[in-house]
Design a protein around this motif. Structure first.
Motif, mmCIF file in Angstrom:
data_model
loop_
_atom_site.group_PDB
_atom_site.id
_atom_site.type_symbol
_atom_site.label_atom_id
_atom_site.label_comp_id
_atom_site.label_asym_id
_atom_site.label_seq_id
_atom_site.Cartn_x
_atom_site.Cartn_y
_atom_site.Cartn_z
ATOM 1 N N MET A 164 -53.405 -26.120 -11.005
ATOM 2 C CA MET A 164 -53.649 -24.854 -11.681
ATOM 3 C C MET A 164 -52.494 -24.469 -12.598
ATOM 4 O O MET A 164 -52.520 -23.467 -13.263
ATOM 5 C CB MET A 164 -53.856 -23.734 -10.643
ATOM 6 C CG MET A 164 -55.068 -23.944 -9.763
ATOM 7 S SD MET A 164 -56.589 -24.020 -10.713
ATOM 8 C CE MET A 164 -56.674 -22.351 -11.342
ATOM 9 N N CYS A 165 -51.410 -25.228 -12.589
ATOM 10 C CA CYS A 165 -50.264 -24.821 -13.388
ATOM 11 C C CYS A 165 -50.413 -25.285 -14.836
ATOM 12 O O CYS A 165 -51.195 -26.172 -15.153
ATOM 13 C CB CYS A 165 -48.970 -25.381 -12.805
ATOM 14 S SG CYS A 165 -48.805 -27.155 -13.003
ATOM 15 N N ASP A 166 -49.640 -24.658 -15.706
ATOM 16 C CA ASP A 166 -49.600 -25.046 -17.103
ATOM 17 C C ASP A 166 -48.560 -26.147 -17.268
ATOM 18 O O ASP A 166 -47.363 -25.893 -17.217
ATOM 19 C CB ASP A 166 -49.244 -23.822 -17.959
ATOM 20 C CG ASP A 166 -49.149 -24.174 -19.438
ATOM 21 O OD1 ASP A 166 -48.793 -23.284 -20.219
ATOM 22 O OD2 ASP A 166 -49.419 -25.343 -19.803
ATOM 23 N N ARG A 167 -48.995 -27.350 -17.460
ATOM 24 C CA ARG A 167 -48.070 -28.472 -17.488
ATOM 25 C C ARG A 167 -47.273 -28.563 -18.790
ATOM 26 O O ARG A 167 -46.431 -29.435 -18.933
ATOM 27 C CB ARG A 167 -48.827 -29.775 -17.238
ATOM 28 C CG ARG A 167 -49.270 -29.897 -15.785
ATOM 29 C CD ARG A 167 -50.221 -31.044 -15.575
ATOM 30 N NE ARG A 167 -50.433 -31.302 -14.168
ATOM 31 C CZ ARG A 167 -51.187 -30.559 -13.389
ATOM 32 N NH1 ARG A 167 -51.769 -29.488 -13.874
ATOM 33 N NH2 ARG A 167 -51.339 -30.852 -12.101
ATOM 34 N N GLU A 199 -40.623 -20.466 0.436
ATOM 35 C CA GLU A 199 -40.031 -20.292 -0.883
ATOM 36 C C GLU A 199 -38.864 -19.312 -0.824
ATOM 37 O O GLU A 199 -37.826 -19.516 -1.456
ATOM 38 C CB GLU A 199 -41.085 -19.803 -1.875
ATOM 39 C CG GLU A 199 -40.558 -19.708 -3.305
ATOM 40 C CD GLU A 199 -41.562 -19.109 -4.261
ATOM 41 O OE1 GLU A 199 -41.125 -18.313 -5.130
ATOM 42 O OE2 GLU A 199 -42.761 -19.407 -4.148
ATOM 43 N N GLN A 200 -39.026 -18.235 -0.065
ATOM 44 C CA GLN A 200 -37.936 -17.264 0.075
ATOM 45 C C GLN A 200 -36.696 -17.887 0.694
ATOM 46 O O GLN A 200 -35.571 -17.491 0.391
ATOM 47 C CB GLN A 200 -38.413 -16.074 0.921
ATOM 48 C CG GLN A 200 -39.423 -15.185 0.216
ATOM 49 C CD GLN A 200 -39.986 -14.119 1.136
ATOM 50 O OE1 GLN A 200 -40.000 -14.269 2.357
ATOM 51 N NE2 GLN A 200 -40.457 -13.029 0.559
ATOM 52 N N ALA A 201 -36.899 -18.877 1.553
ATOM 53 C CA ALA A 201 -35.761 -19.553 2.186
ATOM 54 C C ALA A 201 -35.106 -20.571 1.264
ATOM 55 O O ALA A 201 -34.035 -21.101 1.590
ATOM 56 C CB ALA A 201 -36.216 -20.235 3.474
ATOM 57 N N GLY A 202 -35.747 -20.895 0.131
ATOM 58 C CA GLY A 202 -35.131 -21.804 -0.828
ATOM 59 C C GLY A 202 -35.825 -23.124 -1.027
ATOM 60 O O GLY A 202 -35.285 -24.024 -1.671
ATOM 61 N N TYR A 203 -37.045 -23.272 -0.497
ATOM 62 C CA TYR A 203 -37.800 -24.515 -0.664
ATOM 63 C C TYR A 203 -38.636 -24.452 -1.937
ATOM 64 O O TYR A 203 -39.094 -23.381 -2.351
ATOM 65 C CB TYR A 203 -38.756 -24.730 0.507
ATOM 66 C CG TYR A 203 -38.098 -25.032 1.835
ATOM 67 C CD1 TYR A 203 -38.232 -26.285 2.430
ATOM 68 C CD2 TYR A 203 -37.367 -24.059 2.518
ATOM 69 C CE1 TYR A 203 -37.668 -26.558 3.666
ATOM 70 C CE2 TYR A 203 -36.777 -24.328 3.744
ATOM 71 C CZ TYR A 203 -36.929 -25.577 4.304
ATOM 72 O OH TYR A 203 -36.349 -25.848 5.532
ATOM 73 N N ASP A 204 -38.844 -25.602 -2.550
ATOM 74 C CA ASP A 204 -39.844 -25.745 -3.609
ATOM 75 C C ASP A 204 -41.149 -26.191 -2.949
ATOM 76 O O ASP A 204 -41.283 -27.354 -2.541
ATOM 77 C CB ASP A 204 -39.407 -26.783 -4.643
ATOM 78 C CG ASP A 204 -38.382 -26.248 -5.621
ATOM 79 O OD1 ASP A 204 -38.268 -25.018 -5.749
ATOM 80 O OD2 ASP A 204 -37.680 -27.059 -6.249
ATOM 81 N N VAL A 205 -42.076 -25.268 -2.800
ATOM 82 C CA VAL A 205 -43.389 -25.613 -2.244
ATOM 83 C C VAL A 205 -44.233 -26.116 -3.412
ATOM 84 O O VAL A 205 -44.780 -25.334 -4.191
ATOM 85 C CB VAL A 205 -44.032 -24.399 -1.550
ATOM 86 C CG1 VAL A 205 -45.380 -24.797 -0.936
ATOM 87 C CG2 VAL A 205 -43.100 -23.830 -0.481
ATOM 88 N N VAL A 206 -44.311 -27.418 -3.544
ATOM 89 C CA VAL A 206 -44.904 -28.010 -4.745
ATOM 90 C C VAL A 206 -46.405 -28.219 -4.631
ATOM 91 O O VAL A 206 -47.083 -28.423 -5.643
ATOM 92 C CB VAL A 206 -44.225 -29.358 -5.091
ATOM 93 C CG1 VAL A 206 -42.755 -29.130 -5.440
ATOM 94 C CG2 VAL A 206 -44.353 -30.357 -3.943
ATOM 95 N N ALA A 207 -46.949 -28.186 -3.407
ATOM 96 C CA ALA A 207 -48.389 -28.392 -3.238
ATOM 97 C C ALA A 207 -48.876 -27.635 -2.017
ATOM 98 O O ALA A 207 -48.142 -27.441 -1.040
ATOM 99 C CB ALA A 207 -48.724 -29.883 -3.103
ATOM 100 N N GLU A 236 -46.937 -22.080 -10.017
ATOM 101 C CA GLU A 236 -46.244 -23.350 -10.241
ATOM 102 C C GLU A 236 -46.527 -24.368 -9.132
ATOM 103 O O GLU A 236 -45.925 -25.438 -9.108
ATOM 104 C CB GLU A 236 -44.740 -23.104 -10.335
ATOM 105 C CG GLU A 236 -44.353 -22.220 -11.502
ATOM 106 C CD GLU A 236 -42.854 -22.054 -11.643
ATOM 107 O OE1 GLU A 236 -42.366 -22.130 -12.773
ATOM 108 O OE2 GLU A 236 -42.173 -21.866 -10.625
ATOM 109 N N CYS A 237 -47.432 -24.036 -8.246
ATOM 110 C CA CYS A 237 -47.769 -24.914 -7.118
ATOM 111 C C CYS A 237 -49.112 -25.597 -7.375
ATOM 112 O O CYS A 237 -50.055 -24.970 -7.861
ATOM 113 C CB CYS A 237 -47.834 -24.080 -5.840
ATOM 114 S SG CYS A 237 -48.279 -24.989 -4.344
ATOM 115 N N GLU A 238 -49.203 -26.864 -7.054
ATOM 116 C CA GLU A 238 -50.463 -27.602 -7.169
ATOM 117 C C GLU A 238 -51.315 -27.287 -5.950
ATOM 118 O O GLU A 238 -50.918 -27.555 -4.800
ATOM 119 C CB GLU A 238 -50.190 -29.105 -7.236
ATOM 120 C CG GLU A 238 -51.438 -29.956 -7.314
ATOM 121 C CD GLU A 238 -52.099 -29.936 -8.686
ATOM 122 O OE1 GLU A 238 -53.213 -30.473 -8.802
ATOM 123 O OE2 GLU A 238 -51.487 -29.401 -9.638
#
Length: 457
Positions: A1-4, A36-44, A62-64
């Protein structure tokens, strides 16, 4: 759903210090937000219900989002989604081909103490599919969330199989012996949950660290206006606040509510700031009760249960009881039992429920009350998820940096899609839609489920 084609807002330093995570059974995104608040990139994120997947996509642009049934996914499917999400978040940066954490809360109704518990409920199998994906992906750490009923002797077989397989895969576990209560993590709601953390090797992750003090319902709802003041909320879940209510909101005294309202920063928050409009009240569609219902609610004392509807009236000076989610279409479309407001003779709004769950006011839910309350009630309170994420950081060795550049939320149309309309938008497989699992015909659509609340009980 993100704008690549969007320019990344993440610095090179952040790319090196933020662990990569995926959220299985993500729902609207309570676990994703806490991590995410703890500092992780939740990418999917993986979520099989297209309505919930669309809500997640709105809040995490920004998450798939992979709208699939996790029981039908392989490790390769999850990694491919993670790669797409990583490239969206970090354009031009090589995909590392690995995950640092897999998190998730498999649907728990089969184990739930809030309703009929069934040891042969097919949803219990989803716990083992979570385990299967951990075995296949072999991330350095994982977080598994579930209801306290999982630890009952009735579920010894499935629980022991799950934990045994995780240990056999090389993970040291913590949190397998007793549940935690979200009350102890800054959430104004009593909600007992099992939080199992795992790390490859001999050293088990530390348990989530509780915080001091409790938050009351009165503190949680501070600054939220009465929806009865806005006729627009009879047909919509959002409205622009009057100048008086904008001023009242700016004068919130409760530290808890000030943080959720965006008036103060959450200490240590490393999530991506969201661009939003604080003067617009969201998640506040009104419920119109009959005069008889209002009269019954008026006679109900704080902290007591109204006899006919069996709805509980929130106290002011203490926490809420556990917020319930009701059931999805695959289980009869039963409306969630919404508490009665402590000061007004009505059930609470989705925004008020979100405050009791620890969601910031920028976070939005589906525009119908039925879906919105289900999304809150089914989710992990973000403060509890954040505490679990911080505990896992000790096993990963990361020191995530804070992010300062704001990101816009998704297309607001994602929040009003019916299940049928959300299916093509989220690329869901028709054979995996919740409606295909119905054991009896559904007679309530989203709006009819909302209308049901007009005469509770």
């Amino acid at each position: 759903m993100c704008d690549r084609h969007r320019v990344s807002v993440t610095s090179a330093r952040a790319r090196l210090t933020r662990p990569i995570a995926v959220d299985l059974f993500s729902g609207a995104g309570g676990m994703s937000l806490g991590f995410e608040q703890a500092g992780y990139d939740v990418v999917a994120a993986v979520e099989y219900d297209p309505v919930h997947a669309a809500t997640h996509a709105f809040n995490f642009p920004e998450c798939e989002v992979l709208c699939r049934d996790a029981s039908n996914l392989s490790a390769a499917d999850v990694l491919a989604a993670a790669e797409r999400g990583f490239k969206c978040l970090h354009p031009g940066v090589p995909w590392p081909g690995r995950l640092d954490a897999v998190v998730g809360g498999p649907p728990c109704q089969g184990f739930s103490t809030g309703g009929k518990r069934e040891h042969d409920d097919e949803r219990n199998d989803l716990l083992l599919h979570f385990v299967r994906l951990i075995e296949e992906l072999k991330p350095p750490t994982f977080c598994l969330e579930n209801v306290a009923g999982l630890l009952e002797s009735k579920f010894d077989k499935v629980r022991e199989e799950a934990f045994g397989r995780l240990r056999a895969a090389g993970y040291a576990l913590s949190g397998t012996d007793k549940p935690v209560n979200s009350l102890n993590f800054g959430v104004p709601q009593s909600r007992r949950r099992v939080i199992v953390l795992g790390a490859l090797g001999d050293a088990a992750p530390s348990r989530p660290t509780p915080v001091e003090g409790e938050v009351s319902v009165e503190e949680a709802l501070d600054g939220l206006p009465s929806p009865a003041s806005y006729a627009t909320l009879l047909d919509s879940d959002e409205v622009d606040l009057t100048p008086e209510d904008v001023e009242r909101r700016a004068s919130i005294k409760s530290p808890y509510a000030r943080i959720l309202a965006g008036l103060e920063a959450l200490p240590g928050d490393k999530s991506r700031p969201r661009a939003w409009e604080p003067s617009t009240l969201t998640g506040s569609r009104r419920t119109t009760h009959t005069e008889a219902t209002v009269s019954r609610f008026a006679k109900t004392e704080l902290g007591a249960v109204e006899p006919k509807s069996r709805l509980y009236r929130l106290p002011l000076d203490g926490p809420s009881r556990t917020l319930r989610a009701g059931t999805g279409s695959e289980r009869g479309s039963h409306t969630s039992p919404r508490p009665i407001h402590p000061r007004e003779d009505r059930v609470i709004t989705v925004r008020e429920a979100a405050r009791l769950h620890g969601y910031p006011d920028w976070f939005r839910f589906h525009t119908t009350n039925w879906h919105g309350h289900r999304q809150v009630g089914n989710s992990v309170p973000p403060p509890l998820a954040r505490a679990a994420a911080l505990a896992l950081l000790g096993s990963l060795g990361y020191s995530p940096v804070a992010l300062r550049a704001a990101v816009s939320l998704g297309d607001v149309s994602l929040l009003s899609l019916s299940r049928t309309k959300a299916q093509p938008v989220m690329d869901a497989l028709v054979e995996e839609l919740p409606a295909t699992r119905i054991r009896k015909p559904i007679t309530q659509d989203d709006q009819a489920a909302d209308a049901y609340q007009a005469e509770v009980g």
